[in-house]
Structure formats: C-alpha cells, structure tokens
Design a protein around this motif. Structure first.
Motif, mmCIF file in Angstrom:
data_model
loop_
_atom_site.group_PDB
_atom_site.id
_atom_site.type_symbol
_atom_site.label_atom_id
_atom_site.label_comp_id
_atom_site.label_asym_id
_atom_site.label_seq_id
_atom_site.Cartn_x
_atom_site.Cartn_y
_atom_site.Cartn_z
ATOM 1 N N UNK A 1 14.515 41.814 -4.222
ATOM 2 C CA UNK A 1 13.433 42.666 -4.703
ATOM 3 C C UNK A 1 13.043 42.229 -6.109
ATOM 4 N N UNK A 2 11.832 42.584 -6.504
ATOM 5 C CA UNK A 2 11.377 42.220 -7.834
ATOM 6 C C UNK A 2 10.498 40.989 -7.811
ATOM 7 N N UNK A 3 10.377 40.347 -8.969
ATOM 8 C CA UNK A 3 9.479 39.201 -9.100
ATOM 9 C C UNK A 3 10.130 37.889 -8.663
ATOM 10 N N UNK A 4 11.450 37.788 -8.772
ATOM 11 C CA UNK A 4 12.134 36.533 -8.440
ATOM 12 C C UNK A 4 12.697 36.640 -7.025
ATOM 13 N N UNK A 5 11.968 36.103 -6.065
ATOM 14 C CA UNK A 5 12.380 36.217 -4.665
ATOM 15 C C UNK A 5 12.333 34.879 -3.929
ATOM 16 N N UNK A 6 11.938 33.810 -4.611
ATOM 17 C CA UNK A 6 11.759 32.535 -3.913
ATOM 18 C C UNK A 6 13.050 31.736 -3.862
ATOM 19 N N UNK A 7 13.102 30.824 -2.906
ATOM 20 C CA UNK A 7 14.262 29.948 -2.803
ATOM 21 C C UNK A 7 14.433 29.075 -4.027
#
Length: 604
Positions: free
Chosen positions: A533-539
């Motif tokens: 959750x939040x802004x940092x969700x990418x691999x």
C-alpha cells in the motif's frame, strides 16, 4: 446277611454318593469359575499390567554447514494419579503457585477416575524440579523431549515445519521425513498394583527405542534468519499482506533460504506455517517477460541486436495495450524492449514467435508442473492448454498475464537462465541425507548456451539502465527483472468496497535477480511482496532493494568473493550442470496463469 449289615452298607453307599455329589459340585464350580469368571472377583484379584511407551529421541535437522535448525532437548512433564492424591484442593493450590495455572483448572485433573492424567507437558526442567520439591503424593515429573529451534520458533517455520505435542511431524520437512526423523519408540511392560505402583519382583519387560536419524537441509541457518528479518521489515513498512524471499545456488538447484511471512488478523507481520513459496499462485507480470524473450530468440523469430517496430499502442480483440510511459512509434531491439519492460514490444515478439512455440517454452521452463521439491500442497500453477486459448491469450501471457505461477517456479526460471540454459531440479535436502529415495528428475537443457547468454545480457541491462537499478550489489554483476502485477479482484482487476465503490487494485511486486562474480552466476534471489500500500508498490522500487540487501548478506555469509581474475583478464562463466547427451528438437509441451506489468509498462 443280617439286617444290621444291610443297614450299615446302605449308610456307606449314601455317604459315598453324597461325597461324589459334593466332589462333582466342587469340580463344576472350579470349571465354571475358570471358564466364566465373575467380573467382581477379577477386579479384586487381578494383577494389572502397566505399559509405558518410551519415545525414540528424534533426529536433528541441521543446515548445510552442520548448524542446528531443529533439535529435541529434555523437558519436564507433570503427571498425576488421582487415586492416591489425598488432598486434591491442597495439591491444586500448591501446583498453581509453581506452574502459574489457575488452581480451578488443575483441580479437574487431580480428581476423578483413572490412575494417569497429564497436568502439563514439556515445561522447563527447572520448573519440573520445583514441582518435585513439593513432595505431593500422586504427582510425578517424568522426562519428555521438546522440539527446540535455536533461531527462534518462527525461523524456517514453513520449510522445516513443526511437530505436535507428541513429537509427530505436522508440516514441512518434519512431516515429510517424519519416519526417518522419529525412529522407533521403545516400551516398558510391568506388573503394577491397583494404586499404579510397580510390584517388586513382578513381571518387567523393556524394549529399547531406536534413535531417529538426523537430516541435513540445503538451507543456511544465518541466511534464512536474515532473509526473514529483512522480509519482515519490507512487508511491514509497505503495509503489505505477505511476502516471499528465496535464495538459491543456480548450478545445483539448492535452496539456501526460503522465507515466508504474512500479516495476521491482528495486523502484525509474522512468519506463517503456510509455505507461500510453493502453495500460493499469482500473476507474475513483467518478471515473466524473459520467458517470452527466450521463446522468441530460440525460435529464430527475433535476433538480439535487430530492431523491431514497436508502435505507440496495439489493439487486439478491441483491447488496447500501451506502455508506461507512452511513446511514439519506435524501433527497439529485444534488449531495449526487456530493459524498458515494454508491453507492446514483448507482445510483438510473441506474435512473431507464435502461440505453439510460446506455449512450449512456458511449459519447458516448468510452469504448469510442481517443482522437484514436491511439497505437500504445492501448486502446479495455472497454464491454459492451447485448445483453450483465445485472441487475447498470447498477448496477455507474453507479459505475464492470463497465467498463475508460484514463487518457486519463477525462481526456477532464473536459475535456468543463470545456469547456461540448463534447468536443474530444485533441492532442499543435502546429499546423502534423508531416507533412500527414488532417483529424481535429471537436469534438462531448455535453452542453448548462446540464448542463455543473450538473456543474461538483456537482464544485466535492466539493472544497469532499466527498471531494476535499485538491485545493484557493490562488487558484483546483477542481472534481473522487475514485475508489478495486478491480481484478479472483485470486478476483473478492480477492487470494490461493501458499497460497490472502486477502491483500487491488488498489486504484487516482484524482483528476480541473478548475482554473478568473476566465475559467473553465483546466486539467484527472488522477492515477492503482495498487496503493498502507499506510493511505493513497484517491483523496481520495493522488491529490487530487498533483493540487493538479501543478496549482499548472502554473499558474505556464503563467502562468495567478488574478485576479478587478473590472470585470465576476462569474466568466466560457471560450469553448467551436466545434462543427458540426448538432443531435442523443441522444448516439451507445457502451461501457466495471469499477471501485470511493472514500472516500465501498464497492465491492460
């Protein structure tokens, strides 16, 4: 004969008859008692036979360096004979102070029928000594083994597993190799009195237990602990629901760490008994794109350095595919397509390859089948057979959608690329450890050495200048791929609340990294974070840094050097695993399910 003589003889006959009748009655009664004894008599005169099962010392689970992961140590178990306890209330009160258990709860176990009750099992020996010191008649402390885990009860919970209170394996390796670890219990048979005490000089028969055998696993205890700790931090800080971290040696298929963590209903992140690495399936997204590139390169449909026309968008079956960020019509090489994680470019490569070749390559890498580990409950994943493909199957699967995979299957793909195109079966049991087993699957060449080298160069470019730049490990070369996939939710890939309002998507972030030194690929590290959750969700921003941290520690712990071989003046590739000398014209048939794009592409 006179009358007096006749009378005398009659009396003698009468007495003899009476005696015979009495003797007959006595004989009848003896036979009757022996044949159909009165239960009340048996209760009064029988000598009870007591039997005690003596557990066999359970074997120890050790890591690749001989360090203990799970072992059995003596513990104290408190038992009671209610028949001889004179003051149950007083005994309950005294035991309550030592054991920390409510006296009312103890009282139920100190009264009633029967001569044996467990009061509390497998407590610290020091507490058992305190119970002994109370000197309560009818209370005994017996020795019983307790399973201990030096790295804590949480570490390697899913992989190694646990035993129940009776020392029987219930999960993981403890369950799979329970017979090997547990040995054969012994027993003591003896005559006891009605109060349960042993009769001196009575019958006694002792059968010694056969000790269980140790088993060595390929895990490194320290790497396992550190991978779990780092995974805890990432899942907790990202507000994610679960995470998996895997570390392997690609040349041998050995699993060095297998971490599984999940957020509980209380919101706390902890280890989980469920082996998510083997049982959980998800749509992998862009981390799957090297499989498509492998199919395209090996088919000859595309060449590593030859540009392909990549339009700004593609419309297939009225479905629009785009890249993020968007771009005008361009021409990119396969390396640039993988580096940028272009959905359109990857789909174009798949179209040039064809459905059958893509499907065969997917299956050849092991998707749609369990790994050689064959864990209990391990999933095969989902790969629709070619007969069920439609117009969107090829473009979706090309970018890691429309199929479902396990983390172990994804690890196996990157092991294969790192191992010069040879798929080596995954292993968790050390050489010469465990019971004799049937010969496992042999290594299989999936890609030619040239194709594997091409893929390695593409994946190195991803870390040098693409979406995986945060996976860098100082002193080593890292090749890898990111994936930020959408998972099926309430309405397609859209999640809704109880009022049927859209609330976002279910994302899964992945990074698979191949870490090399001067001798070639040394480690493969895979991290999967579900529902961040939040802004940092990418691999690239969430999973890649975790791979870097875990790899850095693992390399130090395993003492893998990052020294350039000045004598040769060039990078050497590790010797691949040997494969049968048979040749195949094409990869064998195979199948998988759906995922989404990463930071370099959109899921559509």
């Amino acid at each position: 004969m006179t009358g007096r003589q006749l009378v005398g003889r009659g009396r003698v006959v009468a007495v003899l008859v009476i005696l015979l009748l009495a003797l007959g009655a006595l004989i009848y009664r003896i036979v009757d008692v022996q044949a159909t004894p009165d239960p009340r008599i048996l209760t009064d005169v029988a000598i009870p036979i007591g039997e005690i099962i003596v557990p066999a010392p359970r074997g120890t689970v050790i890591d690749r360096n001989g360090r203990t992961i799970a072992l059995s140590l003596p513990a104290a178990t408190v038992v009671a004979n209610p028949r001889v306890i004179e003051d149950p209330h007083g005994a309950a009160s005294a035991l309550s102070e030592v054991l920390g258990i409510e006296s009312s709860e103890l009282l139920d176990k100190l009264q009633g029928e029967g001569a044996f009750r467990y009061i509390v099992r497998q407590i610290d020996p020091e507490v058992g000594e305190q119970v002994n010191d109370l000197g309560i008649n009818g209370i005994k402390v017996i020795a019983e083994p307790r399973r201990e885990h030096p790295n804590g009860d949480c570490s390697a919970l899913a992989a190694v597993g646990r035993v129940n209170i009776d020392h029987v394996g219930m999960s993981g390796i403890e369950e799979t190799y329970d017979e090997h670890l547990s040995g054969t219990p012994g027993r003591v048979v003896k005559e006891v009195g009605v109060d349960g005490t042993t009769i001196p000089g009575g019958l006694q028969e002792v059968t010694e237990p056969n000790v269980g055998q140790d088993i060595a696993v390929t895990l490194d205890r320290n790497v396992q602990f550190q991978a779990e700790s780092m995974l805890f931090d990432v899942v907790a800080s990202a507000g994610a629901s679960s995470g998996v971290a895997l570390v392997s040696l690609p040349a041998t298929g050995e699993i060095v760490a297998m971490a599984n963590v999940a957020r509980g209903s209380d919101g706390i992140v902890n280890c989980t008994r469920q082996n998510l690495a083997a049982t959980w399936t998800y749509e992998p997204g862009s981390v799957f794109k090297p499989v498509t590139a492998a199919a395209a390169l090996s088919s000859g449909a595309v060449l590593e350095h030859v540009e392909i026309a990549v339009p700004s968008y593609l419309t297939i079956w009225e479905h629009r595919f785009e890249d993020t960020p968007t771009h005008p019509d361009v021409e990119w090489t396969p390396t640039e397509i993988v580096t940028r994680s272009s959905n359109i470019g990857t789909i174009k490569m798949a179209q040039m390859t064809g459905e059958e070749r893509l499907y065969q390559t997917i299956r050849a890498f092991g998707f749609g089948s369990r790994t050689a580990l064959d864990f209990k409950g391990e999933s095969k994943g989902i790969v629709p057979p070619l007969s069920r493909w439609n117009g969107l199957s090829l473009p979706n699967m090309a970018i890691g959608q429309g199929l479902a995979v396990t983390p172990l299957q994804m690890l196996q793909v990157y092991n294969t690329i790192a191992n010069d195109g040879v798929r080596v079966p995954l292993r968790l049991i050390g050489d010469g450890s465990g019971p004799p087993a049937e010969e496992g699957p042999a290594p299989v060449r999936i890609l030619s050495s040239d194709m594997a080298s091409s893929l390695m160069r593409m994946l190195e470019s991803v870390v040098l200048s693409g979406t995986g730049q945060q996976a860098v490990v100082e002193g080593f070369s890292v090749a890898g791929k990111t994936g930020t996939a959408w998972q099926p939710c309430d309405i397609g890939y859209e999640c809704v609340n109880e009022r049927n309002e859209l609330i976002g998507r279910h994302h899964t972030a992945t990074f698979a990294g191949i870490v090399s030194n001067d001798d070639g690929p040394a480690l493969v590290v895979l991290v999967v974070i579900d529902r961040p959750k939040g802004d940092v969700i990418s691999g690239g921003r969430l999973a890649a840094p975790a791979v870097s941290d875990i790899a850095e520690y693992s390399l130090r712990q395993l003492r893998i050097p990052a020294v350039f071989d000045a004598g040769l003046g060039e990078r050497r590739r590790a010797e691949p695993a040997t494969v049968p000398t048979t040749t195949t014209e094409a990869p064998p048939d195979s199948s998988v399910t759906a995922g989404a794009a990463d930071a370099g592409g959109t899921r559509t």
